[in-house]
Design a protein around this motif. Sequence first.
Motif, PDB file in Angstrom:
ATOM      1  N   ALA A   1      -6.958  21.951  47.448  1.00 20.86           N
ATOM      2  CA  ALA A   1      -5.678  21.291  47.729  1.00 20.86           C
ATOM      3  C   ALA A   1      -5.600  20.722  49.131  1.00 20.86           C
ATOM      4  CB  ALA A   1      -4.530  22.275  47.505  1.00 20.86           C
ATOM      5  N   LYS A   2      -6.495  21.155  50.025  1.00 20.80           N
ATOM      6  CA  LYS A   2      -6.293  20.790  51.428  1.00 20.80           C
ATOM      7  C   LYS A   2      -6.504  19.297  51.666  1.00 20.80           C
ATOM      8  CE  LYS A   2     -10.849  21.824  53.382  1.00 20.80           C
ATOM      9  NZ  LYS A   2     -11.595  22.491  54.425  1.00 20.80           N
ATOM     10  N   GLU A   3      -7.441  18.685  50.948  1.00 20.55           N
ATOM     11  CA  GLU A   3      -7.665  17.247  51.117  1.00 20.55           C
ATOM     12  C   GLU A   3      -6.425  16.457  50.684  1.00 20.55           C
ATOM     13  OE1 GLU A   3     -10.033  15.467  52.459  1.00 20.55           O
ATOM     14  OE2 GLU A   3     -11.612  16.953  52.769  1.00 20.55           O
ATOM     15  N   PRO A   4      -5.998  16.606  49.403  1.00 24.33           N
ATOM     16  CA  PRO A   4      -4.826  15.829  48.969  1.00 24.33           C
ATOM     17  C   PRO A   4      -3.576  16.106  49.811  1.00 24.33           C
ATOM     18  CG  PRO A   4      -5.680  17.213  47.167  1.00 24.33           C
ATOM     19  CD  PRO A   4      -6.579  17.405  48.321  1.00 24.33           C
ATOM     20  N   LEU A   5      -3.410  17.334  50.261  1.00 27.77           N
ATOM     21  CA  LEU A   5      -2.191  17.661  51.011  1.00 27.77           C
ATOM     22  C   LEU A   5      -2.299  17.279  52.483  1.00 27.77           C
ATOM     23  CD1 LEU A   5      -1.215  21.153  49.561  1.00 27.77           C
ATOM     24  CD2 LEU A   5      -0.159  18.943  49.087  1.00 27.77           C
ATOM     25  N   GLY A   6      -3.474  16.837  52.893  1.00 22.99           N
ATOM     26  CA  GLY A   6      -3.651  16.419  54.291  1.00 22.99           C
ATOM     27  C   GLY A   6      -3.642  17.583  55.262  1.00 22.99           C
ATOM     28  N   LEU A   7      -4.123  18.771  54.790  1.00 16.86           N
ATOM     29  CA  LEU A   7      -4.098  19.961  55.652  1.00 16.86           C
ATOM     30  C   LEU A   7      -5.400  20.134  56.430  1.00 16.86           C
ATOM     31  CD1 LEU A   7      -2.409  22.537  53.263  1.00 16.86           C
ATOM     32  CD2 LEU A   7      -1.471  21.629  55.384  1.00 16.86           C
ATOM     33  N   ASN A   8      -6.309  19.202  56.255  1.00 17.33           N
ATOM     34  CA  ASN A   8      -7.637  19.375  56.820  1.00 17.33           C
ATOM     35  C   ASN A   8      -7.623  19.728  58.302  1.00 17.33           C
ATOM     36  OD1 ASN A   8     -10.158  19.606  55.982  1.00 17.33           O
ATOM     37  ND2 ASN A   8     -10.482  17.446  55.477  1.00 17.33           N
ATOM     38  N   ARG A   9      -6.782  19.067  59.058  1.00 14.57           N
ATOM     39  CA  ARG A   9      -6.728  19.295  60.505  1.00 14.57           C
ATOM     40  C   ARG A   9      -5.836  20.474  60.862  1.00 14.57           C
ATOM     41  NH1 ARG A   9     -10.588  17.848  63.284  1.00 14.57           N
ATOM     42  NH2 ARG A   9     -11.750  16.394  62.007  1.00 14.57           N
ATOM     43  N   LYS A  10      -5.235  21.076  59.859  1.00 14.89           N
ATOM     44  CA  LYS A  10      -4.323  22.188  60.156  1.00 14.89           C
ATOM     45  C   LYS A  10      -4.917  23.543  59.826  1.00 14.89           C
ATOM     46  CE  LYS A  10       0.100  19.877  60.192  1.00 14.89           C
ATOM     47  NZ  LYS A  10       0.746  19.008  59.212  1.00 14.89           N
ATOM     48  N   ILE A  11      -5.698  23.595  58.762  1.00 18.90           N
ATOM     49  CA  ILE A  11      -6.226  24.915  58.401  1.00 18.90           C
ATOM     50  C   ILE A  11      -7.749  24.971  58.460  1.00 18.90           C
ATOM     51  CG2 ILE A  11      -4.259  25.629  56.994  1.00 18.90           C
ATOM     52  CD1 ILE A  11      -5.907  24.860  54.524  1.00 18.90           C
ATOM     53  N   TYR A  12      -8.386  23.854  58.723  1.00 17.25           N
ATOM     54  CA  TYR A  12      -9.838  23.832  58.869  1.00 17.25           C
ATOM     55  C   TYR A  12     -10.522  24.586  57.731  1.00 17.25           C
ATOM     56  CZ  TYR A  12      -9.249  21.675  63.402  1.00 17.25           C
ATOM     57  OH  TYR A  12      -8.938  20.819  64.377  1.00 17.25           O
ATOM     58  N   ASP A  13     -11.332  25.610  58.048  1.00 13.50           N
ATOM     59  CA  ASP A  13     -12.114  26.297  57.016  1.00 13.50           C
ATOM     60  C   ASP A  13     -11.425  27.546  56.482  1.00 13.50           C
ATOM     61  OD1 ASP A  13     -14.180  24.453  57.155  1.00 13.50           O
ATOM     62  OD2 ASP A  13     -15.106  25.483  58.844  1.00 13.50           O
ATOM     63  N   LEU A  14     -10.124  27.652  56.714  1.00 11.11           N
ATOM     64  CA  LEU A  14      -9.408  28.848  56.258  1.00 11.11           C
ATOM     65  C   LEU A  14      -9.677  29.177  54.784  1.00 11.11           C
ATOM     66  CD1 LEU A  14      -7.364  31.101  56.921  1.00 11.11           C
ATOM     67  CD2 LEU A  14      -5.552  29.546  56.213  1.00 11.11           C
ATOM     68  N   PRO A  15      -9.663  28.175  53.877  1.00 13.31           N
ATOM     69  CA  PRO A  15      -9.910  28.514  52.468  1.00 13.31           C
ATOM     70  C   PRO A  15     -11.229  29.248  52.259  1.00 13.31           C
ATOM     71  CG  PRO A  15      -9.187  26.242  52.679  1.00 13.31           C
ATOM     72  CD  PRO A  15      -9.366  26.752  54.071  1.00 13.31           C
ATOM     73  N   VAL A  16     -12.260  28.810  52.951  1.00 10.46           N
ATOM     74  CA  VAL A  16     -13.563  29.471  52.784  1.00 10.46           C
ATOM     75  C   VAL A  16     -13.472  30.925  53.223  1.00 10.46           C
ATOM     76  CG1 VAL A  16     -16.003  29.389  53.388  1.00 10.46           C
ATOM     77  CG2 VAL A  16     -14.709  27.261  53.175  1.00 10.46           C
ATOM     78  N   PHE A  17     -12.797  31.142  54.374  1.00  4.99           N
ATOM     79  CA  PHE A  17     -12.640  32.524  54.846  1.00  4.99           C
ATOM     80  C   PHE A  17     -11.878  33.352  53.823  1.00  4.99           C
ATOM     81  CE2 PHE A  17     -13.213  30.532  59.124  1.00  4.99           C
ATOM     82  CZ  PHE A  17     -14.390  31.194  59.414  1.00  4.99           C
ATOM     83  N   LEU A  18     -10.805  32.742  53.271  1.00  2.00           N
ATOM     84  CA  LEU A  18     -10.010  33.476  52.277  1.00  2.00           C
ATOM     85  C   LEU A  18     -10.875  33.845  51.078  1.00  2.00           C
ATOM     86  CD1 LEU A  18      -6.568  31.625  52.300  1.00  2.00           C
ATOM     87  CD2 LEU A  18      -7.157  33.833  53.288  1.00  2.00           C
ATOM     88  N   ILE A  19     -11.700  32.900  50.643  1.00  3.30           N
ATOM     89  CA  ILE A  19     -12.565  33.180  49.495  1.00  3.30           C
ATOM     90  C   ILE A  19     -13.499  34.350  49.810  1.00  3.30           C
ATOM     91  CG2 ILE A  19     -14.478  32.264  48.116  1.00  3.30           C
ATOM     92  CD1 ILE A  19     -13.087  29.518  48.318  1.00  3.30           C
ATOM     93  N   LEU A  20     -14.093  34.313  51.018  1.00  2.05           N
ATOM     94  CA  LEU A  20     -15.030  35.381  51.398  1.00  2.05           C
ATOM     95  C   LEU A  20     -14.321  36.724  51.497  1.00  2.05           C
ATOM     96  CD1 LEU A  20     -17.279  33.597  54.051  1.00  2.05           C
ATOM     97  CD2 LEU A  20     -17.877  34.287  51.730  1.00  2.05           C
TER      98      LEU A  20
END
Lengths: 407, 510
Positions: A29-48
């Motif tokens: 969701a981060k690309e479509p929502l334009g969050l790229n510059r706000k959460i960076y790699d947070l999703p990957v960390f959450l997954i791990l």
Amino acid sequence: MAENVSKTKKLFTVGGLVVLALGIILYFAKEPLGLNRKIYDLPVFLILIGLGFALKGFMSKAKSEDDLDLGSKSFGEFLTNNAILLAMLVLVVVICILQPRFMQIRVALDILTQSSTKLIMALGICFALLIAGTDLSAGRMVGLSAVISASMMQTATYANRFFPDLPQVSIWIPIAAAVLACMLFGALNGFLVAKYEMHPFIATLATQVIIYGACSLYFDMPPNNSQPIGGIRPDFAQIGQMRLFQGIYPGFPGISILIPISLVICVIIWFVLNKTVFGKNVYAIGGNREAAVVAGINVFRNIMFIFILASFLYGIAGVLEAARTAGATNNYGNGYETDAIAACVVGGVSMSGGIGKVGGIVMGVLIFTVIQYGLQFINVSPMWQQVIKGVIIAVAVAIDLTKYRRK
Amino acid sequence: MSGFLLEMKNITKTFPGVKALDNVNLNVRAGTVHALMGENGAGKSTLMKCLFGIYNPDGGEIFLEGKKVNIHSARQAMDQGIAMVHQELHPIRFRSVMENVYLGRFPGHMGVVDHKSMYDKTKALFEDLELDVDPLALAGEQSAAILQMMEIARAVDMKAKIIILDEPTSSLSDREVEHLFKIINRLRAQGVAFIYISHKMKEILEISDEVTIMRDGQYVGTWPVTDDKGEKLTIDFIIKQMVGREMTNQFPPREGKPSDEVVLKVEHVSSPLKKSFQDVSFELHKQEILGIGGLVGAQRTEFVEALFGLRGIASGEIYLNNAKYTNKNPGYAKSKGLALLTEERRATGIFGILPILENTVIANQKNYASLGILNEKRMRIDAGEECKKLNVKTPSLQTLIQNLSGGNQQKVLIARWLLTNSDILILDEPTRGIDVGAKYEIYNIMLEQISLGRSIIMISSEMPELMGMSDRIMVMCEGRVTGFLNKGEYTQEKIMALATQFAGHKENAA
């Protein structure tokens, strides 16, 4: 009690899966929502993190009944037992809010890389701590090992060669020489402690001074005359600088070779401490030296081995430092032992001996690096960093001791 | 007014996994000696630690002279007039006796210690207690008896109203016990109350006025030693209350006889230290229990430690199964089939901060290892079986040994040495500070080992045990063997006579 345990397990599994799902959703969701510059790699960390917790939940289910005492601890106990870890998590969250760039895989890898050599040092020094001793010579051994290995690993065309006529030797020879030199001094440490029952503080203090002197003498030999050693051969530098999986996707910085090296050492030391006769003897000697003697344990041999093994690890750390920085001076490693001791102690290793786990030491090292890196990241002055580091040591140990004193 | 100096009401204390005290009561009158009895693990020590502020009880109240008190530290306990003489004394060894007596409350002004007044006061205290010790002597050089008196002197000087004595006679000779009782009687006459913890029935009946018995953390009852009709409590009655069952025999019956085969032969073995054991010779037969009797200071412990390689010997020969044996080190002794259960359980036996599992297998790790790597499963099975066989009471093998009672710790240590399958077991005070039930279990274990073809050397300072268990008794005095007594010919008097053979010389020399 059993109900409580299964609850903890459920909490881990369900919580882990929820975090995992959240991570996956955010990732797409981060690309479509334009969050790229706000959460960076947070999703990957959450997954791990999610994966980690879920696995922990599953794993604890598989374990046998009597190992599950931990689950019954009350919430308050959980807080005190993990106070420093929780403090670190709070700090990380604060830094992430102040400076979202912190949430990058690059940052996490940096932290792990910086922890690697420290971890190897801490794993060495923990042996001395486990027998209620200490090892002040650790840092100087790093310097010795760095200087010896670097001195033989210069390119043939370099102007200031340590050994001008030295041919291109195999990379293993200087490494072996450096590590063996350290082990020799480790044996001296062990001999003084085991034979004369000298307190390790004094024995290793003496060795520390001797090593620094010897290392400086070597460093001062003509034609080098105490100039920093440079012109390191690229194949040697690779040992500390190589990056694995670099660029497997655009922008991936690669995993430093130091991380797998320290991980392997970590697993080996864990195995030695938990699964071997030697490891059990270390805990026994630390727990009650007199009783260990009566039980027929060869205390002399074990103490010798402890210090030799520890110095082996310092030697490795020294080689890695020389390779990573592609150079060496006789002041390399100065003061590393205090950092290593601090990390061990924060990780729950008791200074009075007999208590300490590899997992705790890894935690202790990571906590220090994360805090240091994080504070740098938000531009806290180095002086304040020192103050905070000191406070952490004091608070961590104070909490640890109240834990044992609780009645 | 209840008339009691001290009342402890419904004291409850729970440790993780164990209810150590469950609504326990203790009422002590001024000017009496109140015996507190119970098997090991019954909660006596825990109760005393609650009184002395070392533990905080979870429930219950403490009244001193009718007033409710809250005691949270040893300091507060002392301020309230409660003093405790611990079973194992830990003096500051490199400081003088008088500094130990006045530790924490040195006389003086504005932080400057008045050594003269400290010396005089200590001297006066010691004279009062009929103790002939130089206040300036180092505490580390004093005997257990003197250190104990030093603690009592401390209590007296603090004007203690209640003095707790925890196993005060466990390391005293008979004469020293006599001296102690004399002092207790004098202080009792002055109104001081004693709480007296001991396993020795005869002593209890001799010295105490009242007996409180505990069992498994619970209060069983309180009885006067001599009731209104002048009838005395009997040992059988006390034992019955302690164990909750009738104990018909103190010692299990011994079946069979030692064989003629000599497994251990000691010839003229002497210590390099003049004051220690000299010229010790004896033979140990297969399936024999050889008791070593003597007073404290007879160098029995030192001798067996030397046999096991913990101390050196200057001269003499030792033969194991007719082959020459040198006492290189404990590891070597172990490999030759010797096992030593030491006297000081805490100092040289247990690894307090390690679990029972490690404590059980520590002397036998080699048998569970290949290439230095341990087989945990086999260790677990063996340790579990051995602990079960010896009836060690514990929630799991992962429990830290320091959380067990003394008797159970001792059983774990015995399990440790049984796992090594040693042929000769050297047991130094195997039942010291252990309750009657556990003692009987340990005696059974000893006999079982004998029936398996093993031999035992047992040091014991308890006469009944020595005479009840030994096939033969070797008596030592001042480092020398003064005689052997065979089963059937020994009496308490004969043993004592041999044990004190040189006592006269010592006094002359001193």
